[in-house]
Design a protein around this motif. Structure first.
Motif, PDB file in Angstrom:
ATOM      1  N   ALA A 288     -80.100  27.851  50.497  1.00  0.00           N
ATOM      2  CA  ALA A 288     -79.227  26.757  51.051  1.00  0.00           C
ATOM      3  C   ALA A 288     -78.000  27.602  51.715  1.00  0.00           C
ATOM      4  O   ALA A 288     -77.091  28.108  50.370  1.00  0.00           O
ATOM      5  N   ILE A 289     -77.082  28.149  52.621  1.00  0.00           N
ATOM      6  CA  ILE A 289     -76.137  28.347  52.774  1.00  0.00           C
ATOM      7  C   ILE A 289     -74.541  28.062  52.186  1.00  0.00           C
ATOM      8  O   ILE A 289     -75.148  26.592  52.826  1.00  0.00           O
ATOM      9  N   ASP A 290     -73.855  28.372  52.215  1.00  0.00           N
ATOM     10  CA  ASP A 290     -72.718  28.115  51.150  1.00  0.00           C
ATOM     11  C   ASP A 290     -71.992  26.833  50.175  1.00  0.00           C
ATOM     12  O   ASP A 290     -72.481  25.720  50.987  1.00  0.00           O
ATOM     13  N   ALA A 291     -73.376  26.402  49.975  1.00  0.00           N
ATOM     14  CA  ALA A 291     -73.717  25.433  49.362  1.00  0.00           C
ATOM     15  C   ALA A 291     -73.561  24.589  48.529  1.00  0.00           C
ATOM     16  O   ALA A 291     -72.828  23.418  48.852  1.00  0.00           O
ATOM     17  N   ASP A 306     -60.129  29.333  48.082  1.00  0.00           N
ATOM     18  CA  ASP A 306     -61.687  29.446  48.196  1.00  0.00           C
ATOM     19  C   ASP A 306     -62.434  29.814  47.946  1.00  0.00           C
ATOM     20  O   ASP A 306     -62.391  31.641  47.944  1.00  0.00           O
ATOM     21  N   ALA A 307     -63.825  29.791  47.850  1.00  0.00           N
ATOM     22  CA  ALA A 307     -65.090  30.097  47.203  1.00  0.00           C
ATOM     23  C   ALA A 307     -65.957  29.215  47.144  1.00  0.00           C
ATOM     24  O   ALA A 307     -66.433  28.083  47.454  1.00  0.00           O
ATOM     25  N   SER A 308     -67.781  29.687  47.926  1.00  0.00           N
ATOM     26  CA  SER A 308     -68.378  29.033  47.489  1.00  0.00           C
ATOM     27  C   SER A 308     -69.212  29.886  47.623  1.00  0.00           C
ATOM     28  O   SER A 308     -69.435  30.976  47.386  1.00  0.00           O
ATOM     29  N   THR A 309     -70.795  29.240  47.611  1.00  0.00           N
ATOM     30  CA  THR A 309     -71.836  30.389  47.150  1.00  0.00           C
ATOM     31  C   THR A 309     -73.281  29.473  48.105  1.00  0.00           C
ATOM     32  O   THR A 309     -73.308  28.421  47.584  1.00  0.00           O
ATOM     33  N   GLY A 310     -74.489  30.122  47.960  1.00  0.00           N
ATOM     34  CA  GLY A 310     -75.721  29.561  48.134  1.00  0.00           C
ATOM     35  C   GLY A 310     -76.741  29.101  47.267  1.00  0.00           C
ATOM     36  O   GLY A 310     -75.733  29.478  46.002  1.00  0.00           O
ATOM     37  N   HIS A 352     -67.346  20.464  47.215  1.00  0.00           N
ATOM     38  CA  HIS A 352     -68.171  19.860  47.709  1.00  0.00           C
ATOM     39  C   HIS A 352     -69.708  20.200  47.626  1.00  0.00           C
ATOM     40  O   HIS A 352     -69.554  21.771  48.497  1.00  0.00           O
ATOM     41  N   LEU A 353     -70.865  19.697  47.783  1.00  0.00           N
ATOM     42  CA  LEU A 353     -71.882  20.817  48.036  1.00  0.00           C
ATOM     43  C   LEU A 353     -72.707  19.733  49.167  1.00  0.00           C
ATOM     44  O   LEU A 353     -72.341  19.063  49.700  1.00  0.00           O
ATOM     45  N   ALA A 354     -73.514  20.840  50.140  1.00  0.00           N
ATOM     46  CA  ALA A 354     -73.980  21.141  51.250  1.00  0.00           C
ATOM     47  C   ALA A 354     -75.002  20.037  51.469  1.00  0.00           C
ATOM     48  O   ALA A 354     -75.869  19.776  50.605  1.00  0.00           O
TER      49      ALA A 354
END
Length: 448
Positions: A288-291, A306-310, A352-354
C-alpha cells in the motif's frame, strides 16, 4: 385498632422500602451520576475503532457556524476572528469569504476539506486557499493534496495576511477575501466536500525584533524517543485533538481513519515525532503506497512538515524531518518547516492510515505507536502588545502541560476535576440524607 396498626397487619409495609433501602438506592443513583461519563467523553469513545463510528469520519467543532461561500466577492459572508465555521465546496466552484482586518494584526485562516469516505480521488486532488485584498492583490497562496495513496481524509490548507514589510501590497485596515477552490482532475467524485474554516489574529509586538530568521539551528535528524508506552487514543478532528507530550504513546487505528493529537510547544522548544505501524495479523500480502502519513501543523493549523511510508504488512515507521525551535523570527524564512515554527502554542500531529490498506491486510485496527520528543531550552516570548483572537493561542499554560502529560484534552482534565468534586458532593449529600432518614426512622419506631 388504629389506622397505622391496621396498615401494618395488612402487609402493606411489604410494598414500601425500608429507610436503609431508600438510602442505598439514593446513594447508588448519586454515585452513578458522579461517575457517569460526560457527553464529550462519550462522544470521544464513539470515535474509537470498534464502536460503530465510521473510521473516516471527521469531528467538526461543536460550535461551528454554518456559512455559505459566495461565487464572487459580492455577497461574500464575513468570517470573524475566533470563530469556527462549516461550509461546503462543490467540485467546480471557487468560493469567496470576507475578512475585516485592522492595520496592525497578522491574520491566519485555515480551511480543512473533508471528502466523503467513499469518494474517488486522483493524486492531484486537493484544495487551494488564498487571501486577497480589495484590489485583487494576492497576500498568500497555499495548497494541500491527498497524495499518492488517494485516500479520502481531512486535508488542511491555510492563508495569511501579515503586516510584514516583505508583503507591502497587503497592508492597512479594510476588507480582504479568502478564496477556496478545488484542484485536481475530472476523474474525482463529483460530490461536494465539507469544509471547516477558522480565523486567528496575532497582535503586533511591543518592540520590533529581528527581521531575518536564525542562521543556525539544530537540523540533525532527531533520535526517536524511547520509554514506557502509554495508551492515548487520538481525536477525530482539530477540535477533538488529544493532548500528548514527550513520551511514547499508543493507539488503535483502522484503514481510512485519521487521528488528531496536540502537543504544547513553548518558545525555544523543538518538537520531533515518529509514527510506527505494527505488522499485520493474517495472511495479507501486497503493498500500500503512502499508507501511513504523519503531518505536523502549527497553532493556526498551517502545515509545517509531513512524512509518509508505504506498508507491506510488516512494521513500518515515518519520522518528521528536523524542524527548528520555536522562534518569532522563523517567519522570515522561506521553507515551510522553518517559517511555520513562528509561534508557541499547541502544535498538531495528525496521523492517517490509508483506506487502501484494508483490501490487502484487513480492516484492523492496527497498533499505532507515536514517539514524541521536545528538545531545546525554554525562552521568554517576544512580548505581544495585546491578545490573540481567540485568546491564549500563542502560549502554553500549566493546564496544557498537565493535560499533555496525562494524554487527555485540557477540557477533559477540567471535567475530571469537576467529576471528582461532584463525587465528593454526592457523598456529602448521601451522608446528609442518611442522617435525616435515620432520625425519621427512629421517630417512627418510637411512634409505632
Amino acid at each position: 385498632m388504629g389506622r397505622r396498626t391496621a396498615w401494618w397487619r395488612a402487609g402493606a409495609w411489604r410494598g414500601r422500602p425500608s429507610a436503609r433501602a431508600r438510602v442505598a438506592a439514593v446513594a447508588a443513583v448519586l454515585c452513578t451520576a458522579a461517575a457517569a461519563p460526560w457527553p464529550a467523553a462519550a462522544a470521544a469513545a464513539a470515535e474509537t475503532p470498534g464502536t460503530g463510528a465510521s473510521a473516516s469520519s471527521y469531528a467538526f467543532a461543536e460550535d461551528a457556524q454554518p456559512v455559505d461561500g459566495a461565487k464572487a466577492t459580492t455577497g461574500a459572508e464575513l468570517l470573524e476572528a475566533g470563530r469556527t465555521y462549516r461550509s461546503s465546496l462543490p467540485r467546480d466552484a471557487e468560493l469567496y469569504y470576507r475578512l475585516h482586518l485592522d492595520a496592525a494584526s497578522n491574520a491566519y485562516v485555515s480551511v480543512t476539506a473533508v471528502p466523503r469516505a467513499d469518494a474517488t480521488l486522483s493524486i492531484t486532488d486537493g484544495i487551494r486557499v488564498s487571501v486577497q485584498d480589495a484590489d485583487n492583490h494576492t497576500c498568500s497562496n497555499e495548497r494541500a493534496r491527498f497524495g499518492a495513496a488517494k485516500s479520502p481524509h481531512p486535508i488542511t490548507a491555510w492563508g495569511a495576511r501579515t503586516t510584514s514589510p516583505a508583503a507591502p501590497l497587503c497592508q492597512g485596515a479594510g476588507t480582504y477575501y479568502v478564496v477556496v477552490e478545488r484542484t485536481g482532475t475530472a476523474d474525482s467524485s463529483p460530490g461536494a466536500w465539507d469544509l471547516e474554516l477558522t480565523t486567528t489574529t496575532e497582535p503586533r509586538l511591543k518592540q520590533a525584533g529581528a527581521t531575518s530568521p536564525p542562521e543556525v539551528w539544530n537540523s540533525a535528524s532527531p533520535t526517536p524517543v524511547s520509554g514506557a508506552v502509554e495508551h492515548s487514543q487520538g481525536g477525530a478532528g482539530f477540535s477533538r485533538a488529544v493532548s500528548v507530550g514527550q513520551g511514547v504513546w499508543s493507539a488503535d487505528i483502522a484503514p481510512g481513519q485519521t487521528l488528531f493529537y496536540k502537543v504544547p510547544v513553548g518558545w525555544g522548544r523543538q518538537p520531533s515525532a515518529t509514527a510506527e505501524l505494527s505488522g499485520a495479523n493474517g495472511d495479507g500480502h501486497g503493498y500500500a503506497i503512502d499508507a501511513l502519513a504523519l503531518t505536523l501543523y502549527n497553532p493556526v493549523r498551517a502545515e509545517v512538515e509531513d512524512a509518509s511510508t508505504g506498508y507491506d504488512g510488516k512494521q513500518k515507521s515515518a519520522s518528521l524531518a528536523a524542524v527548528p525551535a520555536v522562534d518569532y523570527s522563523n517567519r522570515y524564512a522561506i521553507p515551510d518547516r522553518v517559517n511555520g515554527m513562528r509561534f508557541a502554542g499547541s502544535y498538531y500531529l495528525v496521523v492517517h492510515l490509508a483506506a487502501g490498506v484494508a483490501p490487502k491486510f484487513g480492516d484492523g485496527p492496527f497498533r499505532l505507536t507515536l514517539r514524541i520528543g521536545i528538545d531545546g531550552s525554554a525562552q521568554d516570548g517576544p512580548g505581544y502588545e495585546g491578545q490573540s483572537v481567540p485568546g491564549n493561542v500563542f502560549e502554553v499554560s500549566a493546564q496544557d502541560r498537565q493535560a499533555a502529560a496525562e494524554g487527555v484534552t485540557p477540557d477533559a482534565h477540567a471535567r475530571m476535576k469537576a467529576v471528582a468534586a461532584g463525587g465528593i458532593g454526592a457523598g456529602t449529600v448521601v451522608l446528609v440524607v442518611l442522617g435525616v432518614w435515620t432520625v425519621a426512622a427512629r421517630r417512627r419506631a418510637r411512634a409505632w
